[in-house]
Design a protein around this motif. Structure first.
Motif, PDB file in Angstrom:
ATOM      1  N   ILE A  27       1.590   8.301  15.908  1.00 44.92           N
ATOM      2  CA  ILE A  27       2.973   8.128  16.357  1.00 44.92           C
ATOM      3  C   ILE A  27       3.020   7.720  17.821  1.00 44.92           C
ATOM      4  O   ILE A  27       3.853   6.888  18.222  1.00 44.92           O
ATOM      5  CB  ILE A  27       3.785   9.416  16.093  1.00 44.92           C
ATOM      6  N   ALA A  28       2.120   8.259  18.638  1.00 49.05           N
ATOM      7  CA  ALA A  28       2.104   7.913  20.060  1.00 49.05           C
ATOM      8  C   ALA A  28       1.680   6.469  20.267  1.00 49.05           C
ATOM      9  O   ALA A  28       2.163   5.792  21.183  1.00 49.05           O
ATOM     10  CB  ALA A  28       1.186   8.863  20.825  1.00 49.05           C
TER      11      ALA A  28
ATOM     12  N   LEU B 207      10.092   4.348  14.898  1.00 50.94           N
ATOM     13  CA  LEU B 207       8.998   3.463  15.285  1.00 50.94           C
ATOM     14  C   LEU B 207       7.764   3.711  14.426  1.00 50.94           C
ATOM     15  O   LEU B 207       7.066   2.768  14.033  1.00 50.94           O
ATOM     16  CB  LEU B 207       8.671   3.650  16.768  1.00 50.94           C
ATOM     17  N   LEU B 208       7.491   4.966  14.114  1.00 43.00           N
ATOM     18  CA  LEU B 208       6.377   5.282  13.220  1.00 43.00           C
ATOM     19  C   LEU B 208       6.628   4.712  11.829  1.00 43.00           C
ATOM     20  O   LEU B 208       5.725   4.125  11.208  1.00 43.00           O
ATOM     21  CB  LEU B 208       6.173   6.786  13.148  1.00 43.00           C
ATOM     22  N   ALA B 209       7.843   4.867  11.317  1.00 40.94           N
ATOM     23  CA  ALA B 209       8.165   4.343   9.992  1.00 40.94           C
ATOM     24  C   ALA B 209       7.990   2.828   9.949  1.00 40.94           C
ATOM     25  O   ALA B 209       7.450   2.276   8.976  1.00 40.94           O
ATOM     26  CB  ALA B 209       9.589   4.735   9.606  1.00 40.94           C
ATOM     27  N   ARG B 210       8.435   2.135  10.990  1.00 45.87           N
ATOM     28  CA  ARG B 210       8.292   0.676  11.024  1.00 45.87           C
ATOM     29  C   ARG B 210       6.830   0.259  11.085  1.00 45.87           C
ATOM     30  O   ARG B 210       6.430  -0.715  10.446  1.00 45.87           O
ATOM     31  CB  ARG B 210       9.070   0.116  12.216  1.00 45.87           C
ATOM     32  N   ALA B 211       6.031   1.002  11.855  1.00 49.83           N
ATOM     33  CA  ALA B 211       4.600   0.703  11.903  1.00 49.83           C
ATOM     34  C   ALA B 211       3.963   0.902  10.537  1.00 49.83           C
ATOM     35  O   ALA B 211       3.089   0.131  10.121  1.00 49.83           O
ATOM     36  CB  ALA B 211       3.915   1.589  12.950  1.00 49.83           C
ATOM     37  N   ALA B 212       4.400   1.938   9.818  1.00 52.61           N
ATOM     38  CA  ALA B 212       3.863   2.193   8.477  1.00 52.61           C
ATOM     39  C   ALA B 212       4.269   1.085   7.505  1.00 52.61           C
ATOM     40  O   ALA B 212       3.454   0.656   6.670  1.00 52.61           O
ATOM     41  CB  ALA B 212       4.358   3.544   7.974  1.00 52.61           C
ATOM     42  N   LEU B 213       5.492   0.607   7.607  1.00 49.27           N
ATOM     43  CA  LEU B 213       5.920  -0.493   6.742  1.00 49.27           C
ATOM     44  C   LEU B 213       5.084  -1.744   6.987  1.00 49.27           C
ATOM     45  O   LEU B 213       4.670  -2.422   6.036  1.00 49.27           O
ATOM     46  CB  LEU B 213       7.395  -0.809   6.981  1.00 49.27           C
TER      47      LEU B 213
ATOM     48  N   ILE C  84       0.600   8.843   7.732  1.00 52.03           N
ATOM     49  CA  ILE C  84       1.394   9.022   8.941  1.00 52.03           C
ATOM     50  C   ILE C  84       1.871  10.468   8.985  1.00 52.03           C
ATOM     51  O   ILE C  84       1.945  11.138   7.954  1.00 52.03           O
ATOM     52  CB  ILE C  84       2.600   8.074   9.008  1.00 52.03           C
ATOM     53  N   CYS C  85       2.208  10.923  10.186  1.00 52.24           N
ATOM     54  CA  CYS C  85       2.756  12.274  10.340  1.00 52.24           C
ATOM     55  C   CYS C  85       3.980  12.197  11.244  1.00 52.24           C
ATOM     56  O   CYS C  85       3.840  11.964  12.450  1.00 52.24           O
ATOM     57  CB  CYS C  85       1.722  13.216  10.949  1.00 52.24           C
ATOM     58  N   PRO C  86       5.186  12.326  10.694  1.00 50.30           N
ATOM     59  CA  PRO C  86       6.394  12.272  11.499  1.00 50.30           C
ATOM     60  C   PRO C  86       6.657  13.585  12.234  1.00 50.30           C
ATOM     61  O   PRO C  86       7.679  14.245  12.053  1.00 50.30           O
ATOM     62  CB  PRO C  86       7.489  11.952  10.474  1.00 50.30           C
ATOM     63  N   ASP C  87       5.694  13.961  13.050  1.00 42.88           N
ATOM     64  CA  ASP C  87       5.797  15.150  13.899  1.00 42.88           C
ATOM     65  C   ASP C  87       4.908  14.911  15.111  1.00 42.88           C
ATOM     66  O   ASP C  87       3.693  14.799  14.980  1.00 42.88           O
ATOM     67  CB  ASP C  87       5.351  16.403  13.150  1.00 42.88           C
ATOM     68  N   ASN C  88       5.530  14.800  16.278  1.00 43.71           N
ATOM     69  CA  ASN C  88       4.763  14.500  17.490  1.00 43.71           C
ATOM     70  C   ASN C  88       3.838  15.632  17.901  1.00 43.71           C
ATOM     71  O   ASN C  88       2.692  15.409  18.277  1.00 43.71           O
ATOM     72  CB  ASN C  88       5.730  14.202  18.639  1.00 43.71           C
ATOM     73  N   THR C  89       4.335  16.870  17.818  1.00 40.97           N
ATOM     74  CA  THR C  89       3.604  18.012  18.364  1.00 40.97           C
ATOM     75  C   THR C  89       2.225  18.164  17.755  1.00 40.97           C
ATOM     76  O   THR C  89       1.233  18.373  18.466  1.00 40.97           O
ATOM     77  CB  THR C  89       4.426  19.298  18.165  1.00 40.97           C
TER      78      THR C  89
ATOM     79  N   LYS D  40       0.847  -1.185   0.000  1.00 40.75           N
ATOM     80  CA  LYS D  40       0.000   0.000   0.000  1.00 40.75           C
ATOM     81  C   LYS D  40       0.888   1.242   0.000  1.00 40.75           C
ATOM     82  O   LYS D  40       1.932   1.278   0.641  1.00 40.75           O
ATOM     83  CB  LYS D  40      -0.892   0.028   1.242  1.00 40.75           C
ATOM     84  N   ALA D  41       0.473   2.266  -0.715  1.00 41.64           N
ATOM     85  CA  ALA D  41       1.236   3.509  -0.740  1.00 41.64           C
ATOM     86  C   ALA D  41       1.105   4.222   0.606  1.00 41.64           C
ATOM     87  O   ALA D  41       0.011   4.342   1.161  1.00 41.64           O
ATOM     88  CB  ALA D  41       0.757   4.413  -1.861  1.00 41.64           C
ATOM     89  N   ILE D  42       2.226   4.682   1.120  1.00 41.24           N
ATOM     90  CA  ILE D  42       2.281   5.380   2.409  1.00 41.24           C
ATOM     91  C   ILE D  42       2.225   6.879   2.167  1.00 41.24           C
ATOM     92  O   ILE D  42       3.025   7.429   1.415  1.00 41.24           O
ATOM     93  CB  ILE D  42       3.574   5.028   3.163  1.00 41.24           C
ATOM     94  N   GLY D  43       1.281   7.550   2.805  1.00 35.43           N
ATOM     95  CA  GLY D  43       1.173   9.002   2.698  1.00 35.43           C
ATOM     96  C   GLY D  43       1.804   9.665   3.913  1.00 35.43           C
ATOM     97  O   GLY D  43       1.438   9.352   5.050  1.00 35.43           O
TER      98      GLY D  43
END
Length: 232
Positions: free
Chosen positions: A106-107, A221-227, A82-87, A5-8
């Motif tokens: 991410i959390a 960790l977010l990237a791995r979850a997305a994979l 996904i959003c690689p920004d916690n804030t 699946k394509a990751i956004g």
């Protein structure tokens, strides 16, 4: 060859988004074979627009920016987001009801990893906006994990280092030493058994092997979850 699946990626800060993208590509090759990358589409608004909305404590305005990116990514063929920004995860309650695609939080990715590692009391490093929010306390509480915030002086200094240096691609030894000192106090005085690197630039500042506490790298960790989601 696997069909993924394509990751956004909804980008906010450039350093966090770049590290997330790089991790997706490198770790996909480890799982799928040489040169195998997932399909990735990314959109980001100017970080300045996010900072303006955060300074005004206007989370609906943060959500509007995220949703605009989400709609563009959906049209570009993303299967999930996904959003690689916690804030800016503070705005997810405004985003999810209107989003055209599902999200990985991410959390939640960090919480799952903390639970798997048996961690029970985590310190939190990140921007003032994040550390003052309920993003991590709420997510960690689902697994019965405590979230410990640094004191006011510590969080203000870490936040300043993030916003004045790290988001601009500057990673200094002085910043590294300050963050390590905060971790040391969280271990010694607050009895933390781990720490969340709750800013997607922090993993670029330090390695897990050099700290007084086990570090949970929110970006990777977010990237791995997305994979994993892309491979489902």
């Amino acid at each position: 060859m696997h069909t993924l699946k394509a990751i956004g990626i909804v980008a906010c800060s450039s350093e966090g988004a770049a590290l997330c993208y790089r991790t997706l590509c490198l770790e996909a090759a480890e799982r799928l074979g040489p040169h195998a990358h997932p399909e990735v589409v990314m959109h980001g608004h100017s970080l300045a627009r996010y900072v303006e909305a955060l300074d005004a404590n206007d989370l609906p305005a943060v959500a509007a920016l995220m949703l605009d990116s989400a709609r563009k990514l959906a049209k570009a063929g993303a299967g999930f987001l996904i959003c690689p920004d916690n804030t800016i995860h503070q705005a997810l309650p405004w985003v999810l009801p209107k989003s055209p695609l599902p999200w990985i939080s991410i959390a939640d990715a960090v919480t799952k990893a903390a639970h798997q590692r048996g961690l029970r009391r985590l310190g939190l490093l990140g921007t003032n906006w994040l550390v003052g929010s309920e993003v991590y306390p709420q997510a960690l509480a689902v697994r019965g994990i405590a979230c410990v915030r640094p004191n006011t002086a510590e969080r203000e200094q870490v936040s300043q280092l993030i916003m004045d240096e790290m988001v601009r691609g500057s990673f200094t030894d002085a910043a590294r030493q300050h963050c390590l000192q905060v971790m040391q106090r969280l271990r010694d005085e607050e009895r933390c058994d781990g720490v969340v690197l709750g800013c997607t630039e922090l993993p670029l500042l330090m390695a897990d092997s050099e700290g007084p506490l086990p570090m949970l790298d929110s970006t990777r960790l977010l990237a791995r979850a997305a994979l994993s989601r892309a491979l489902d």
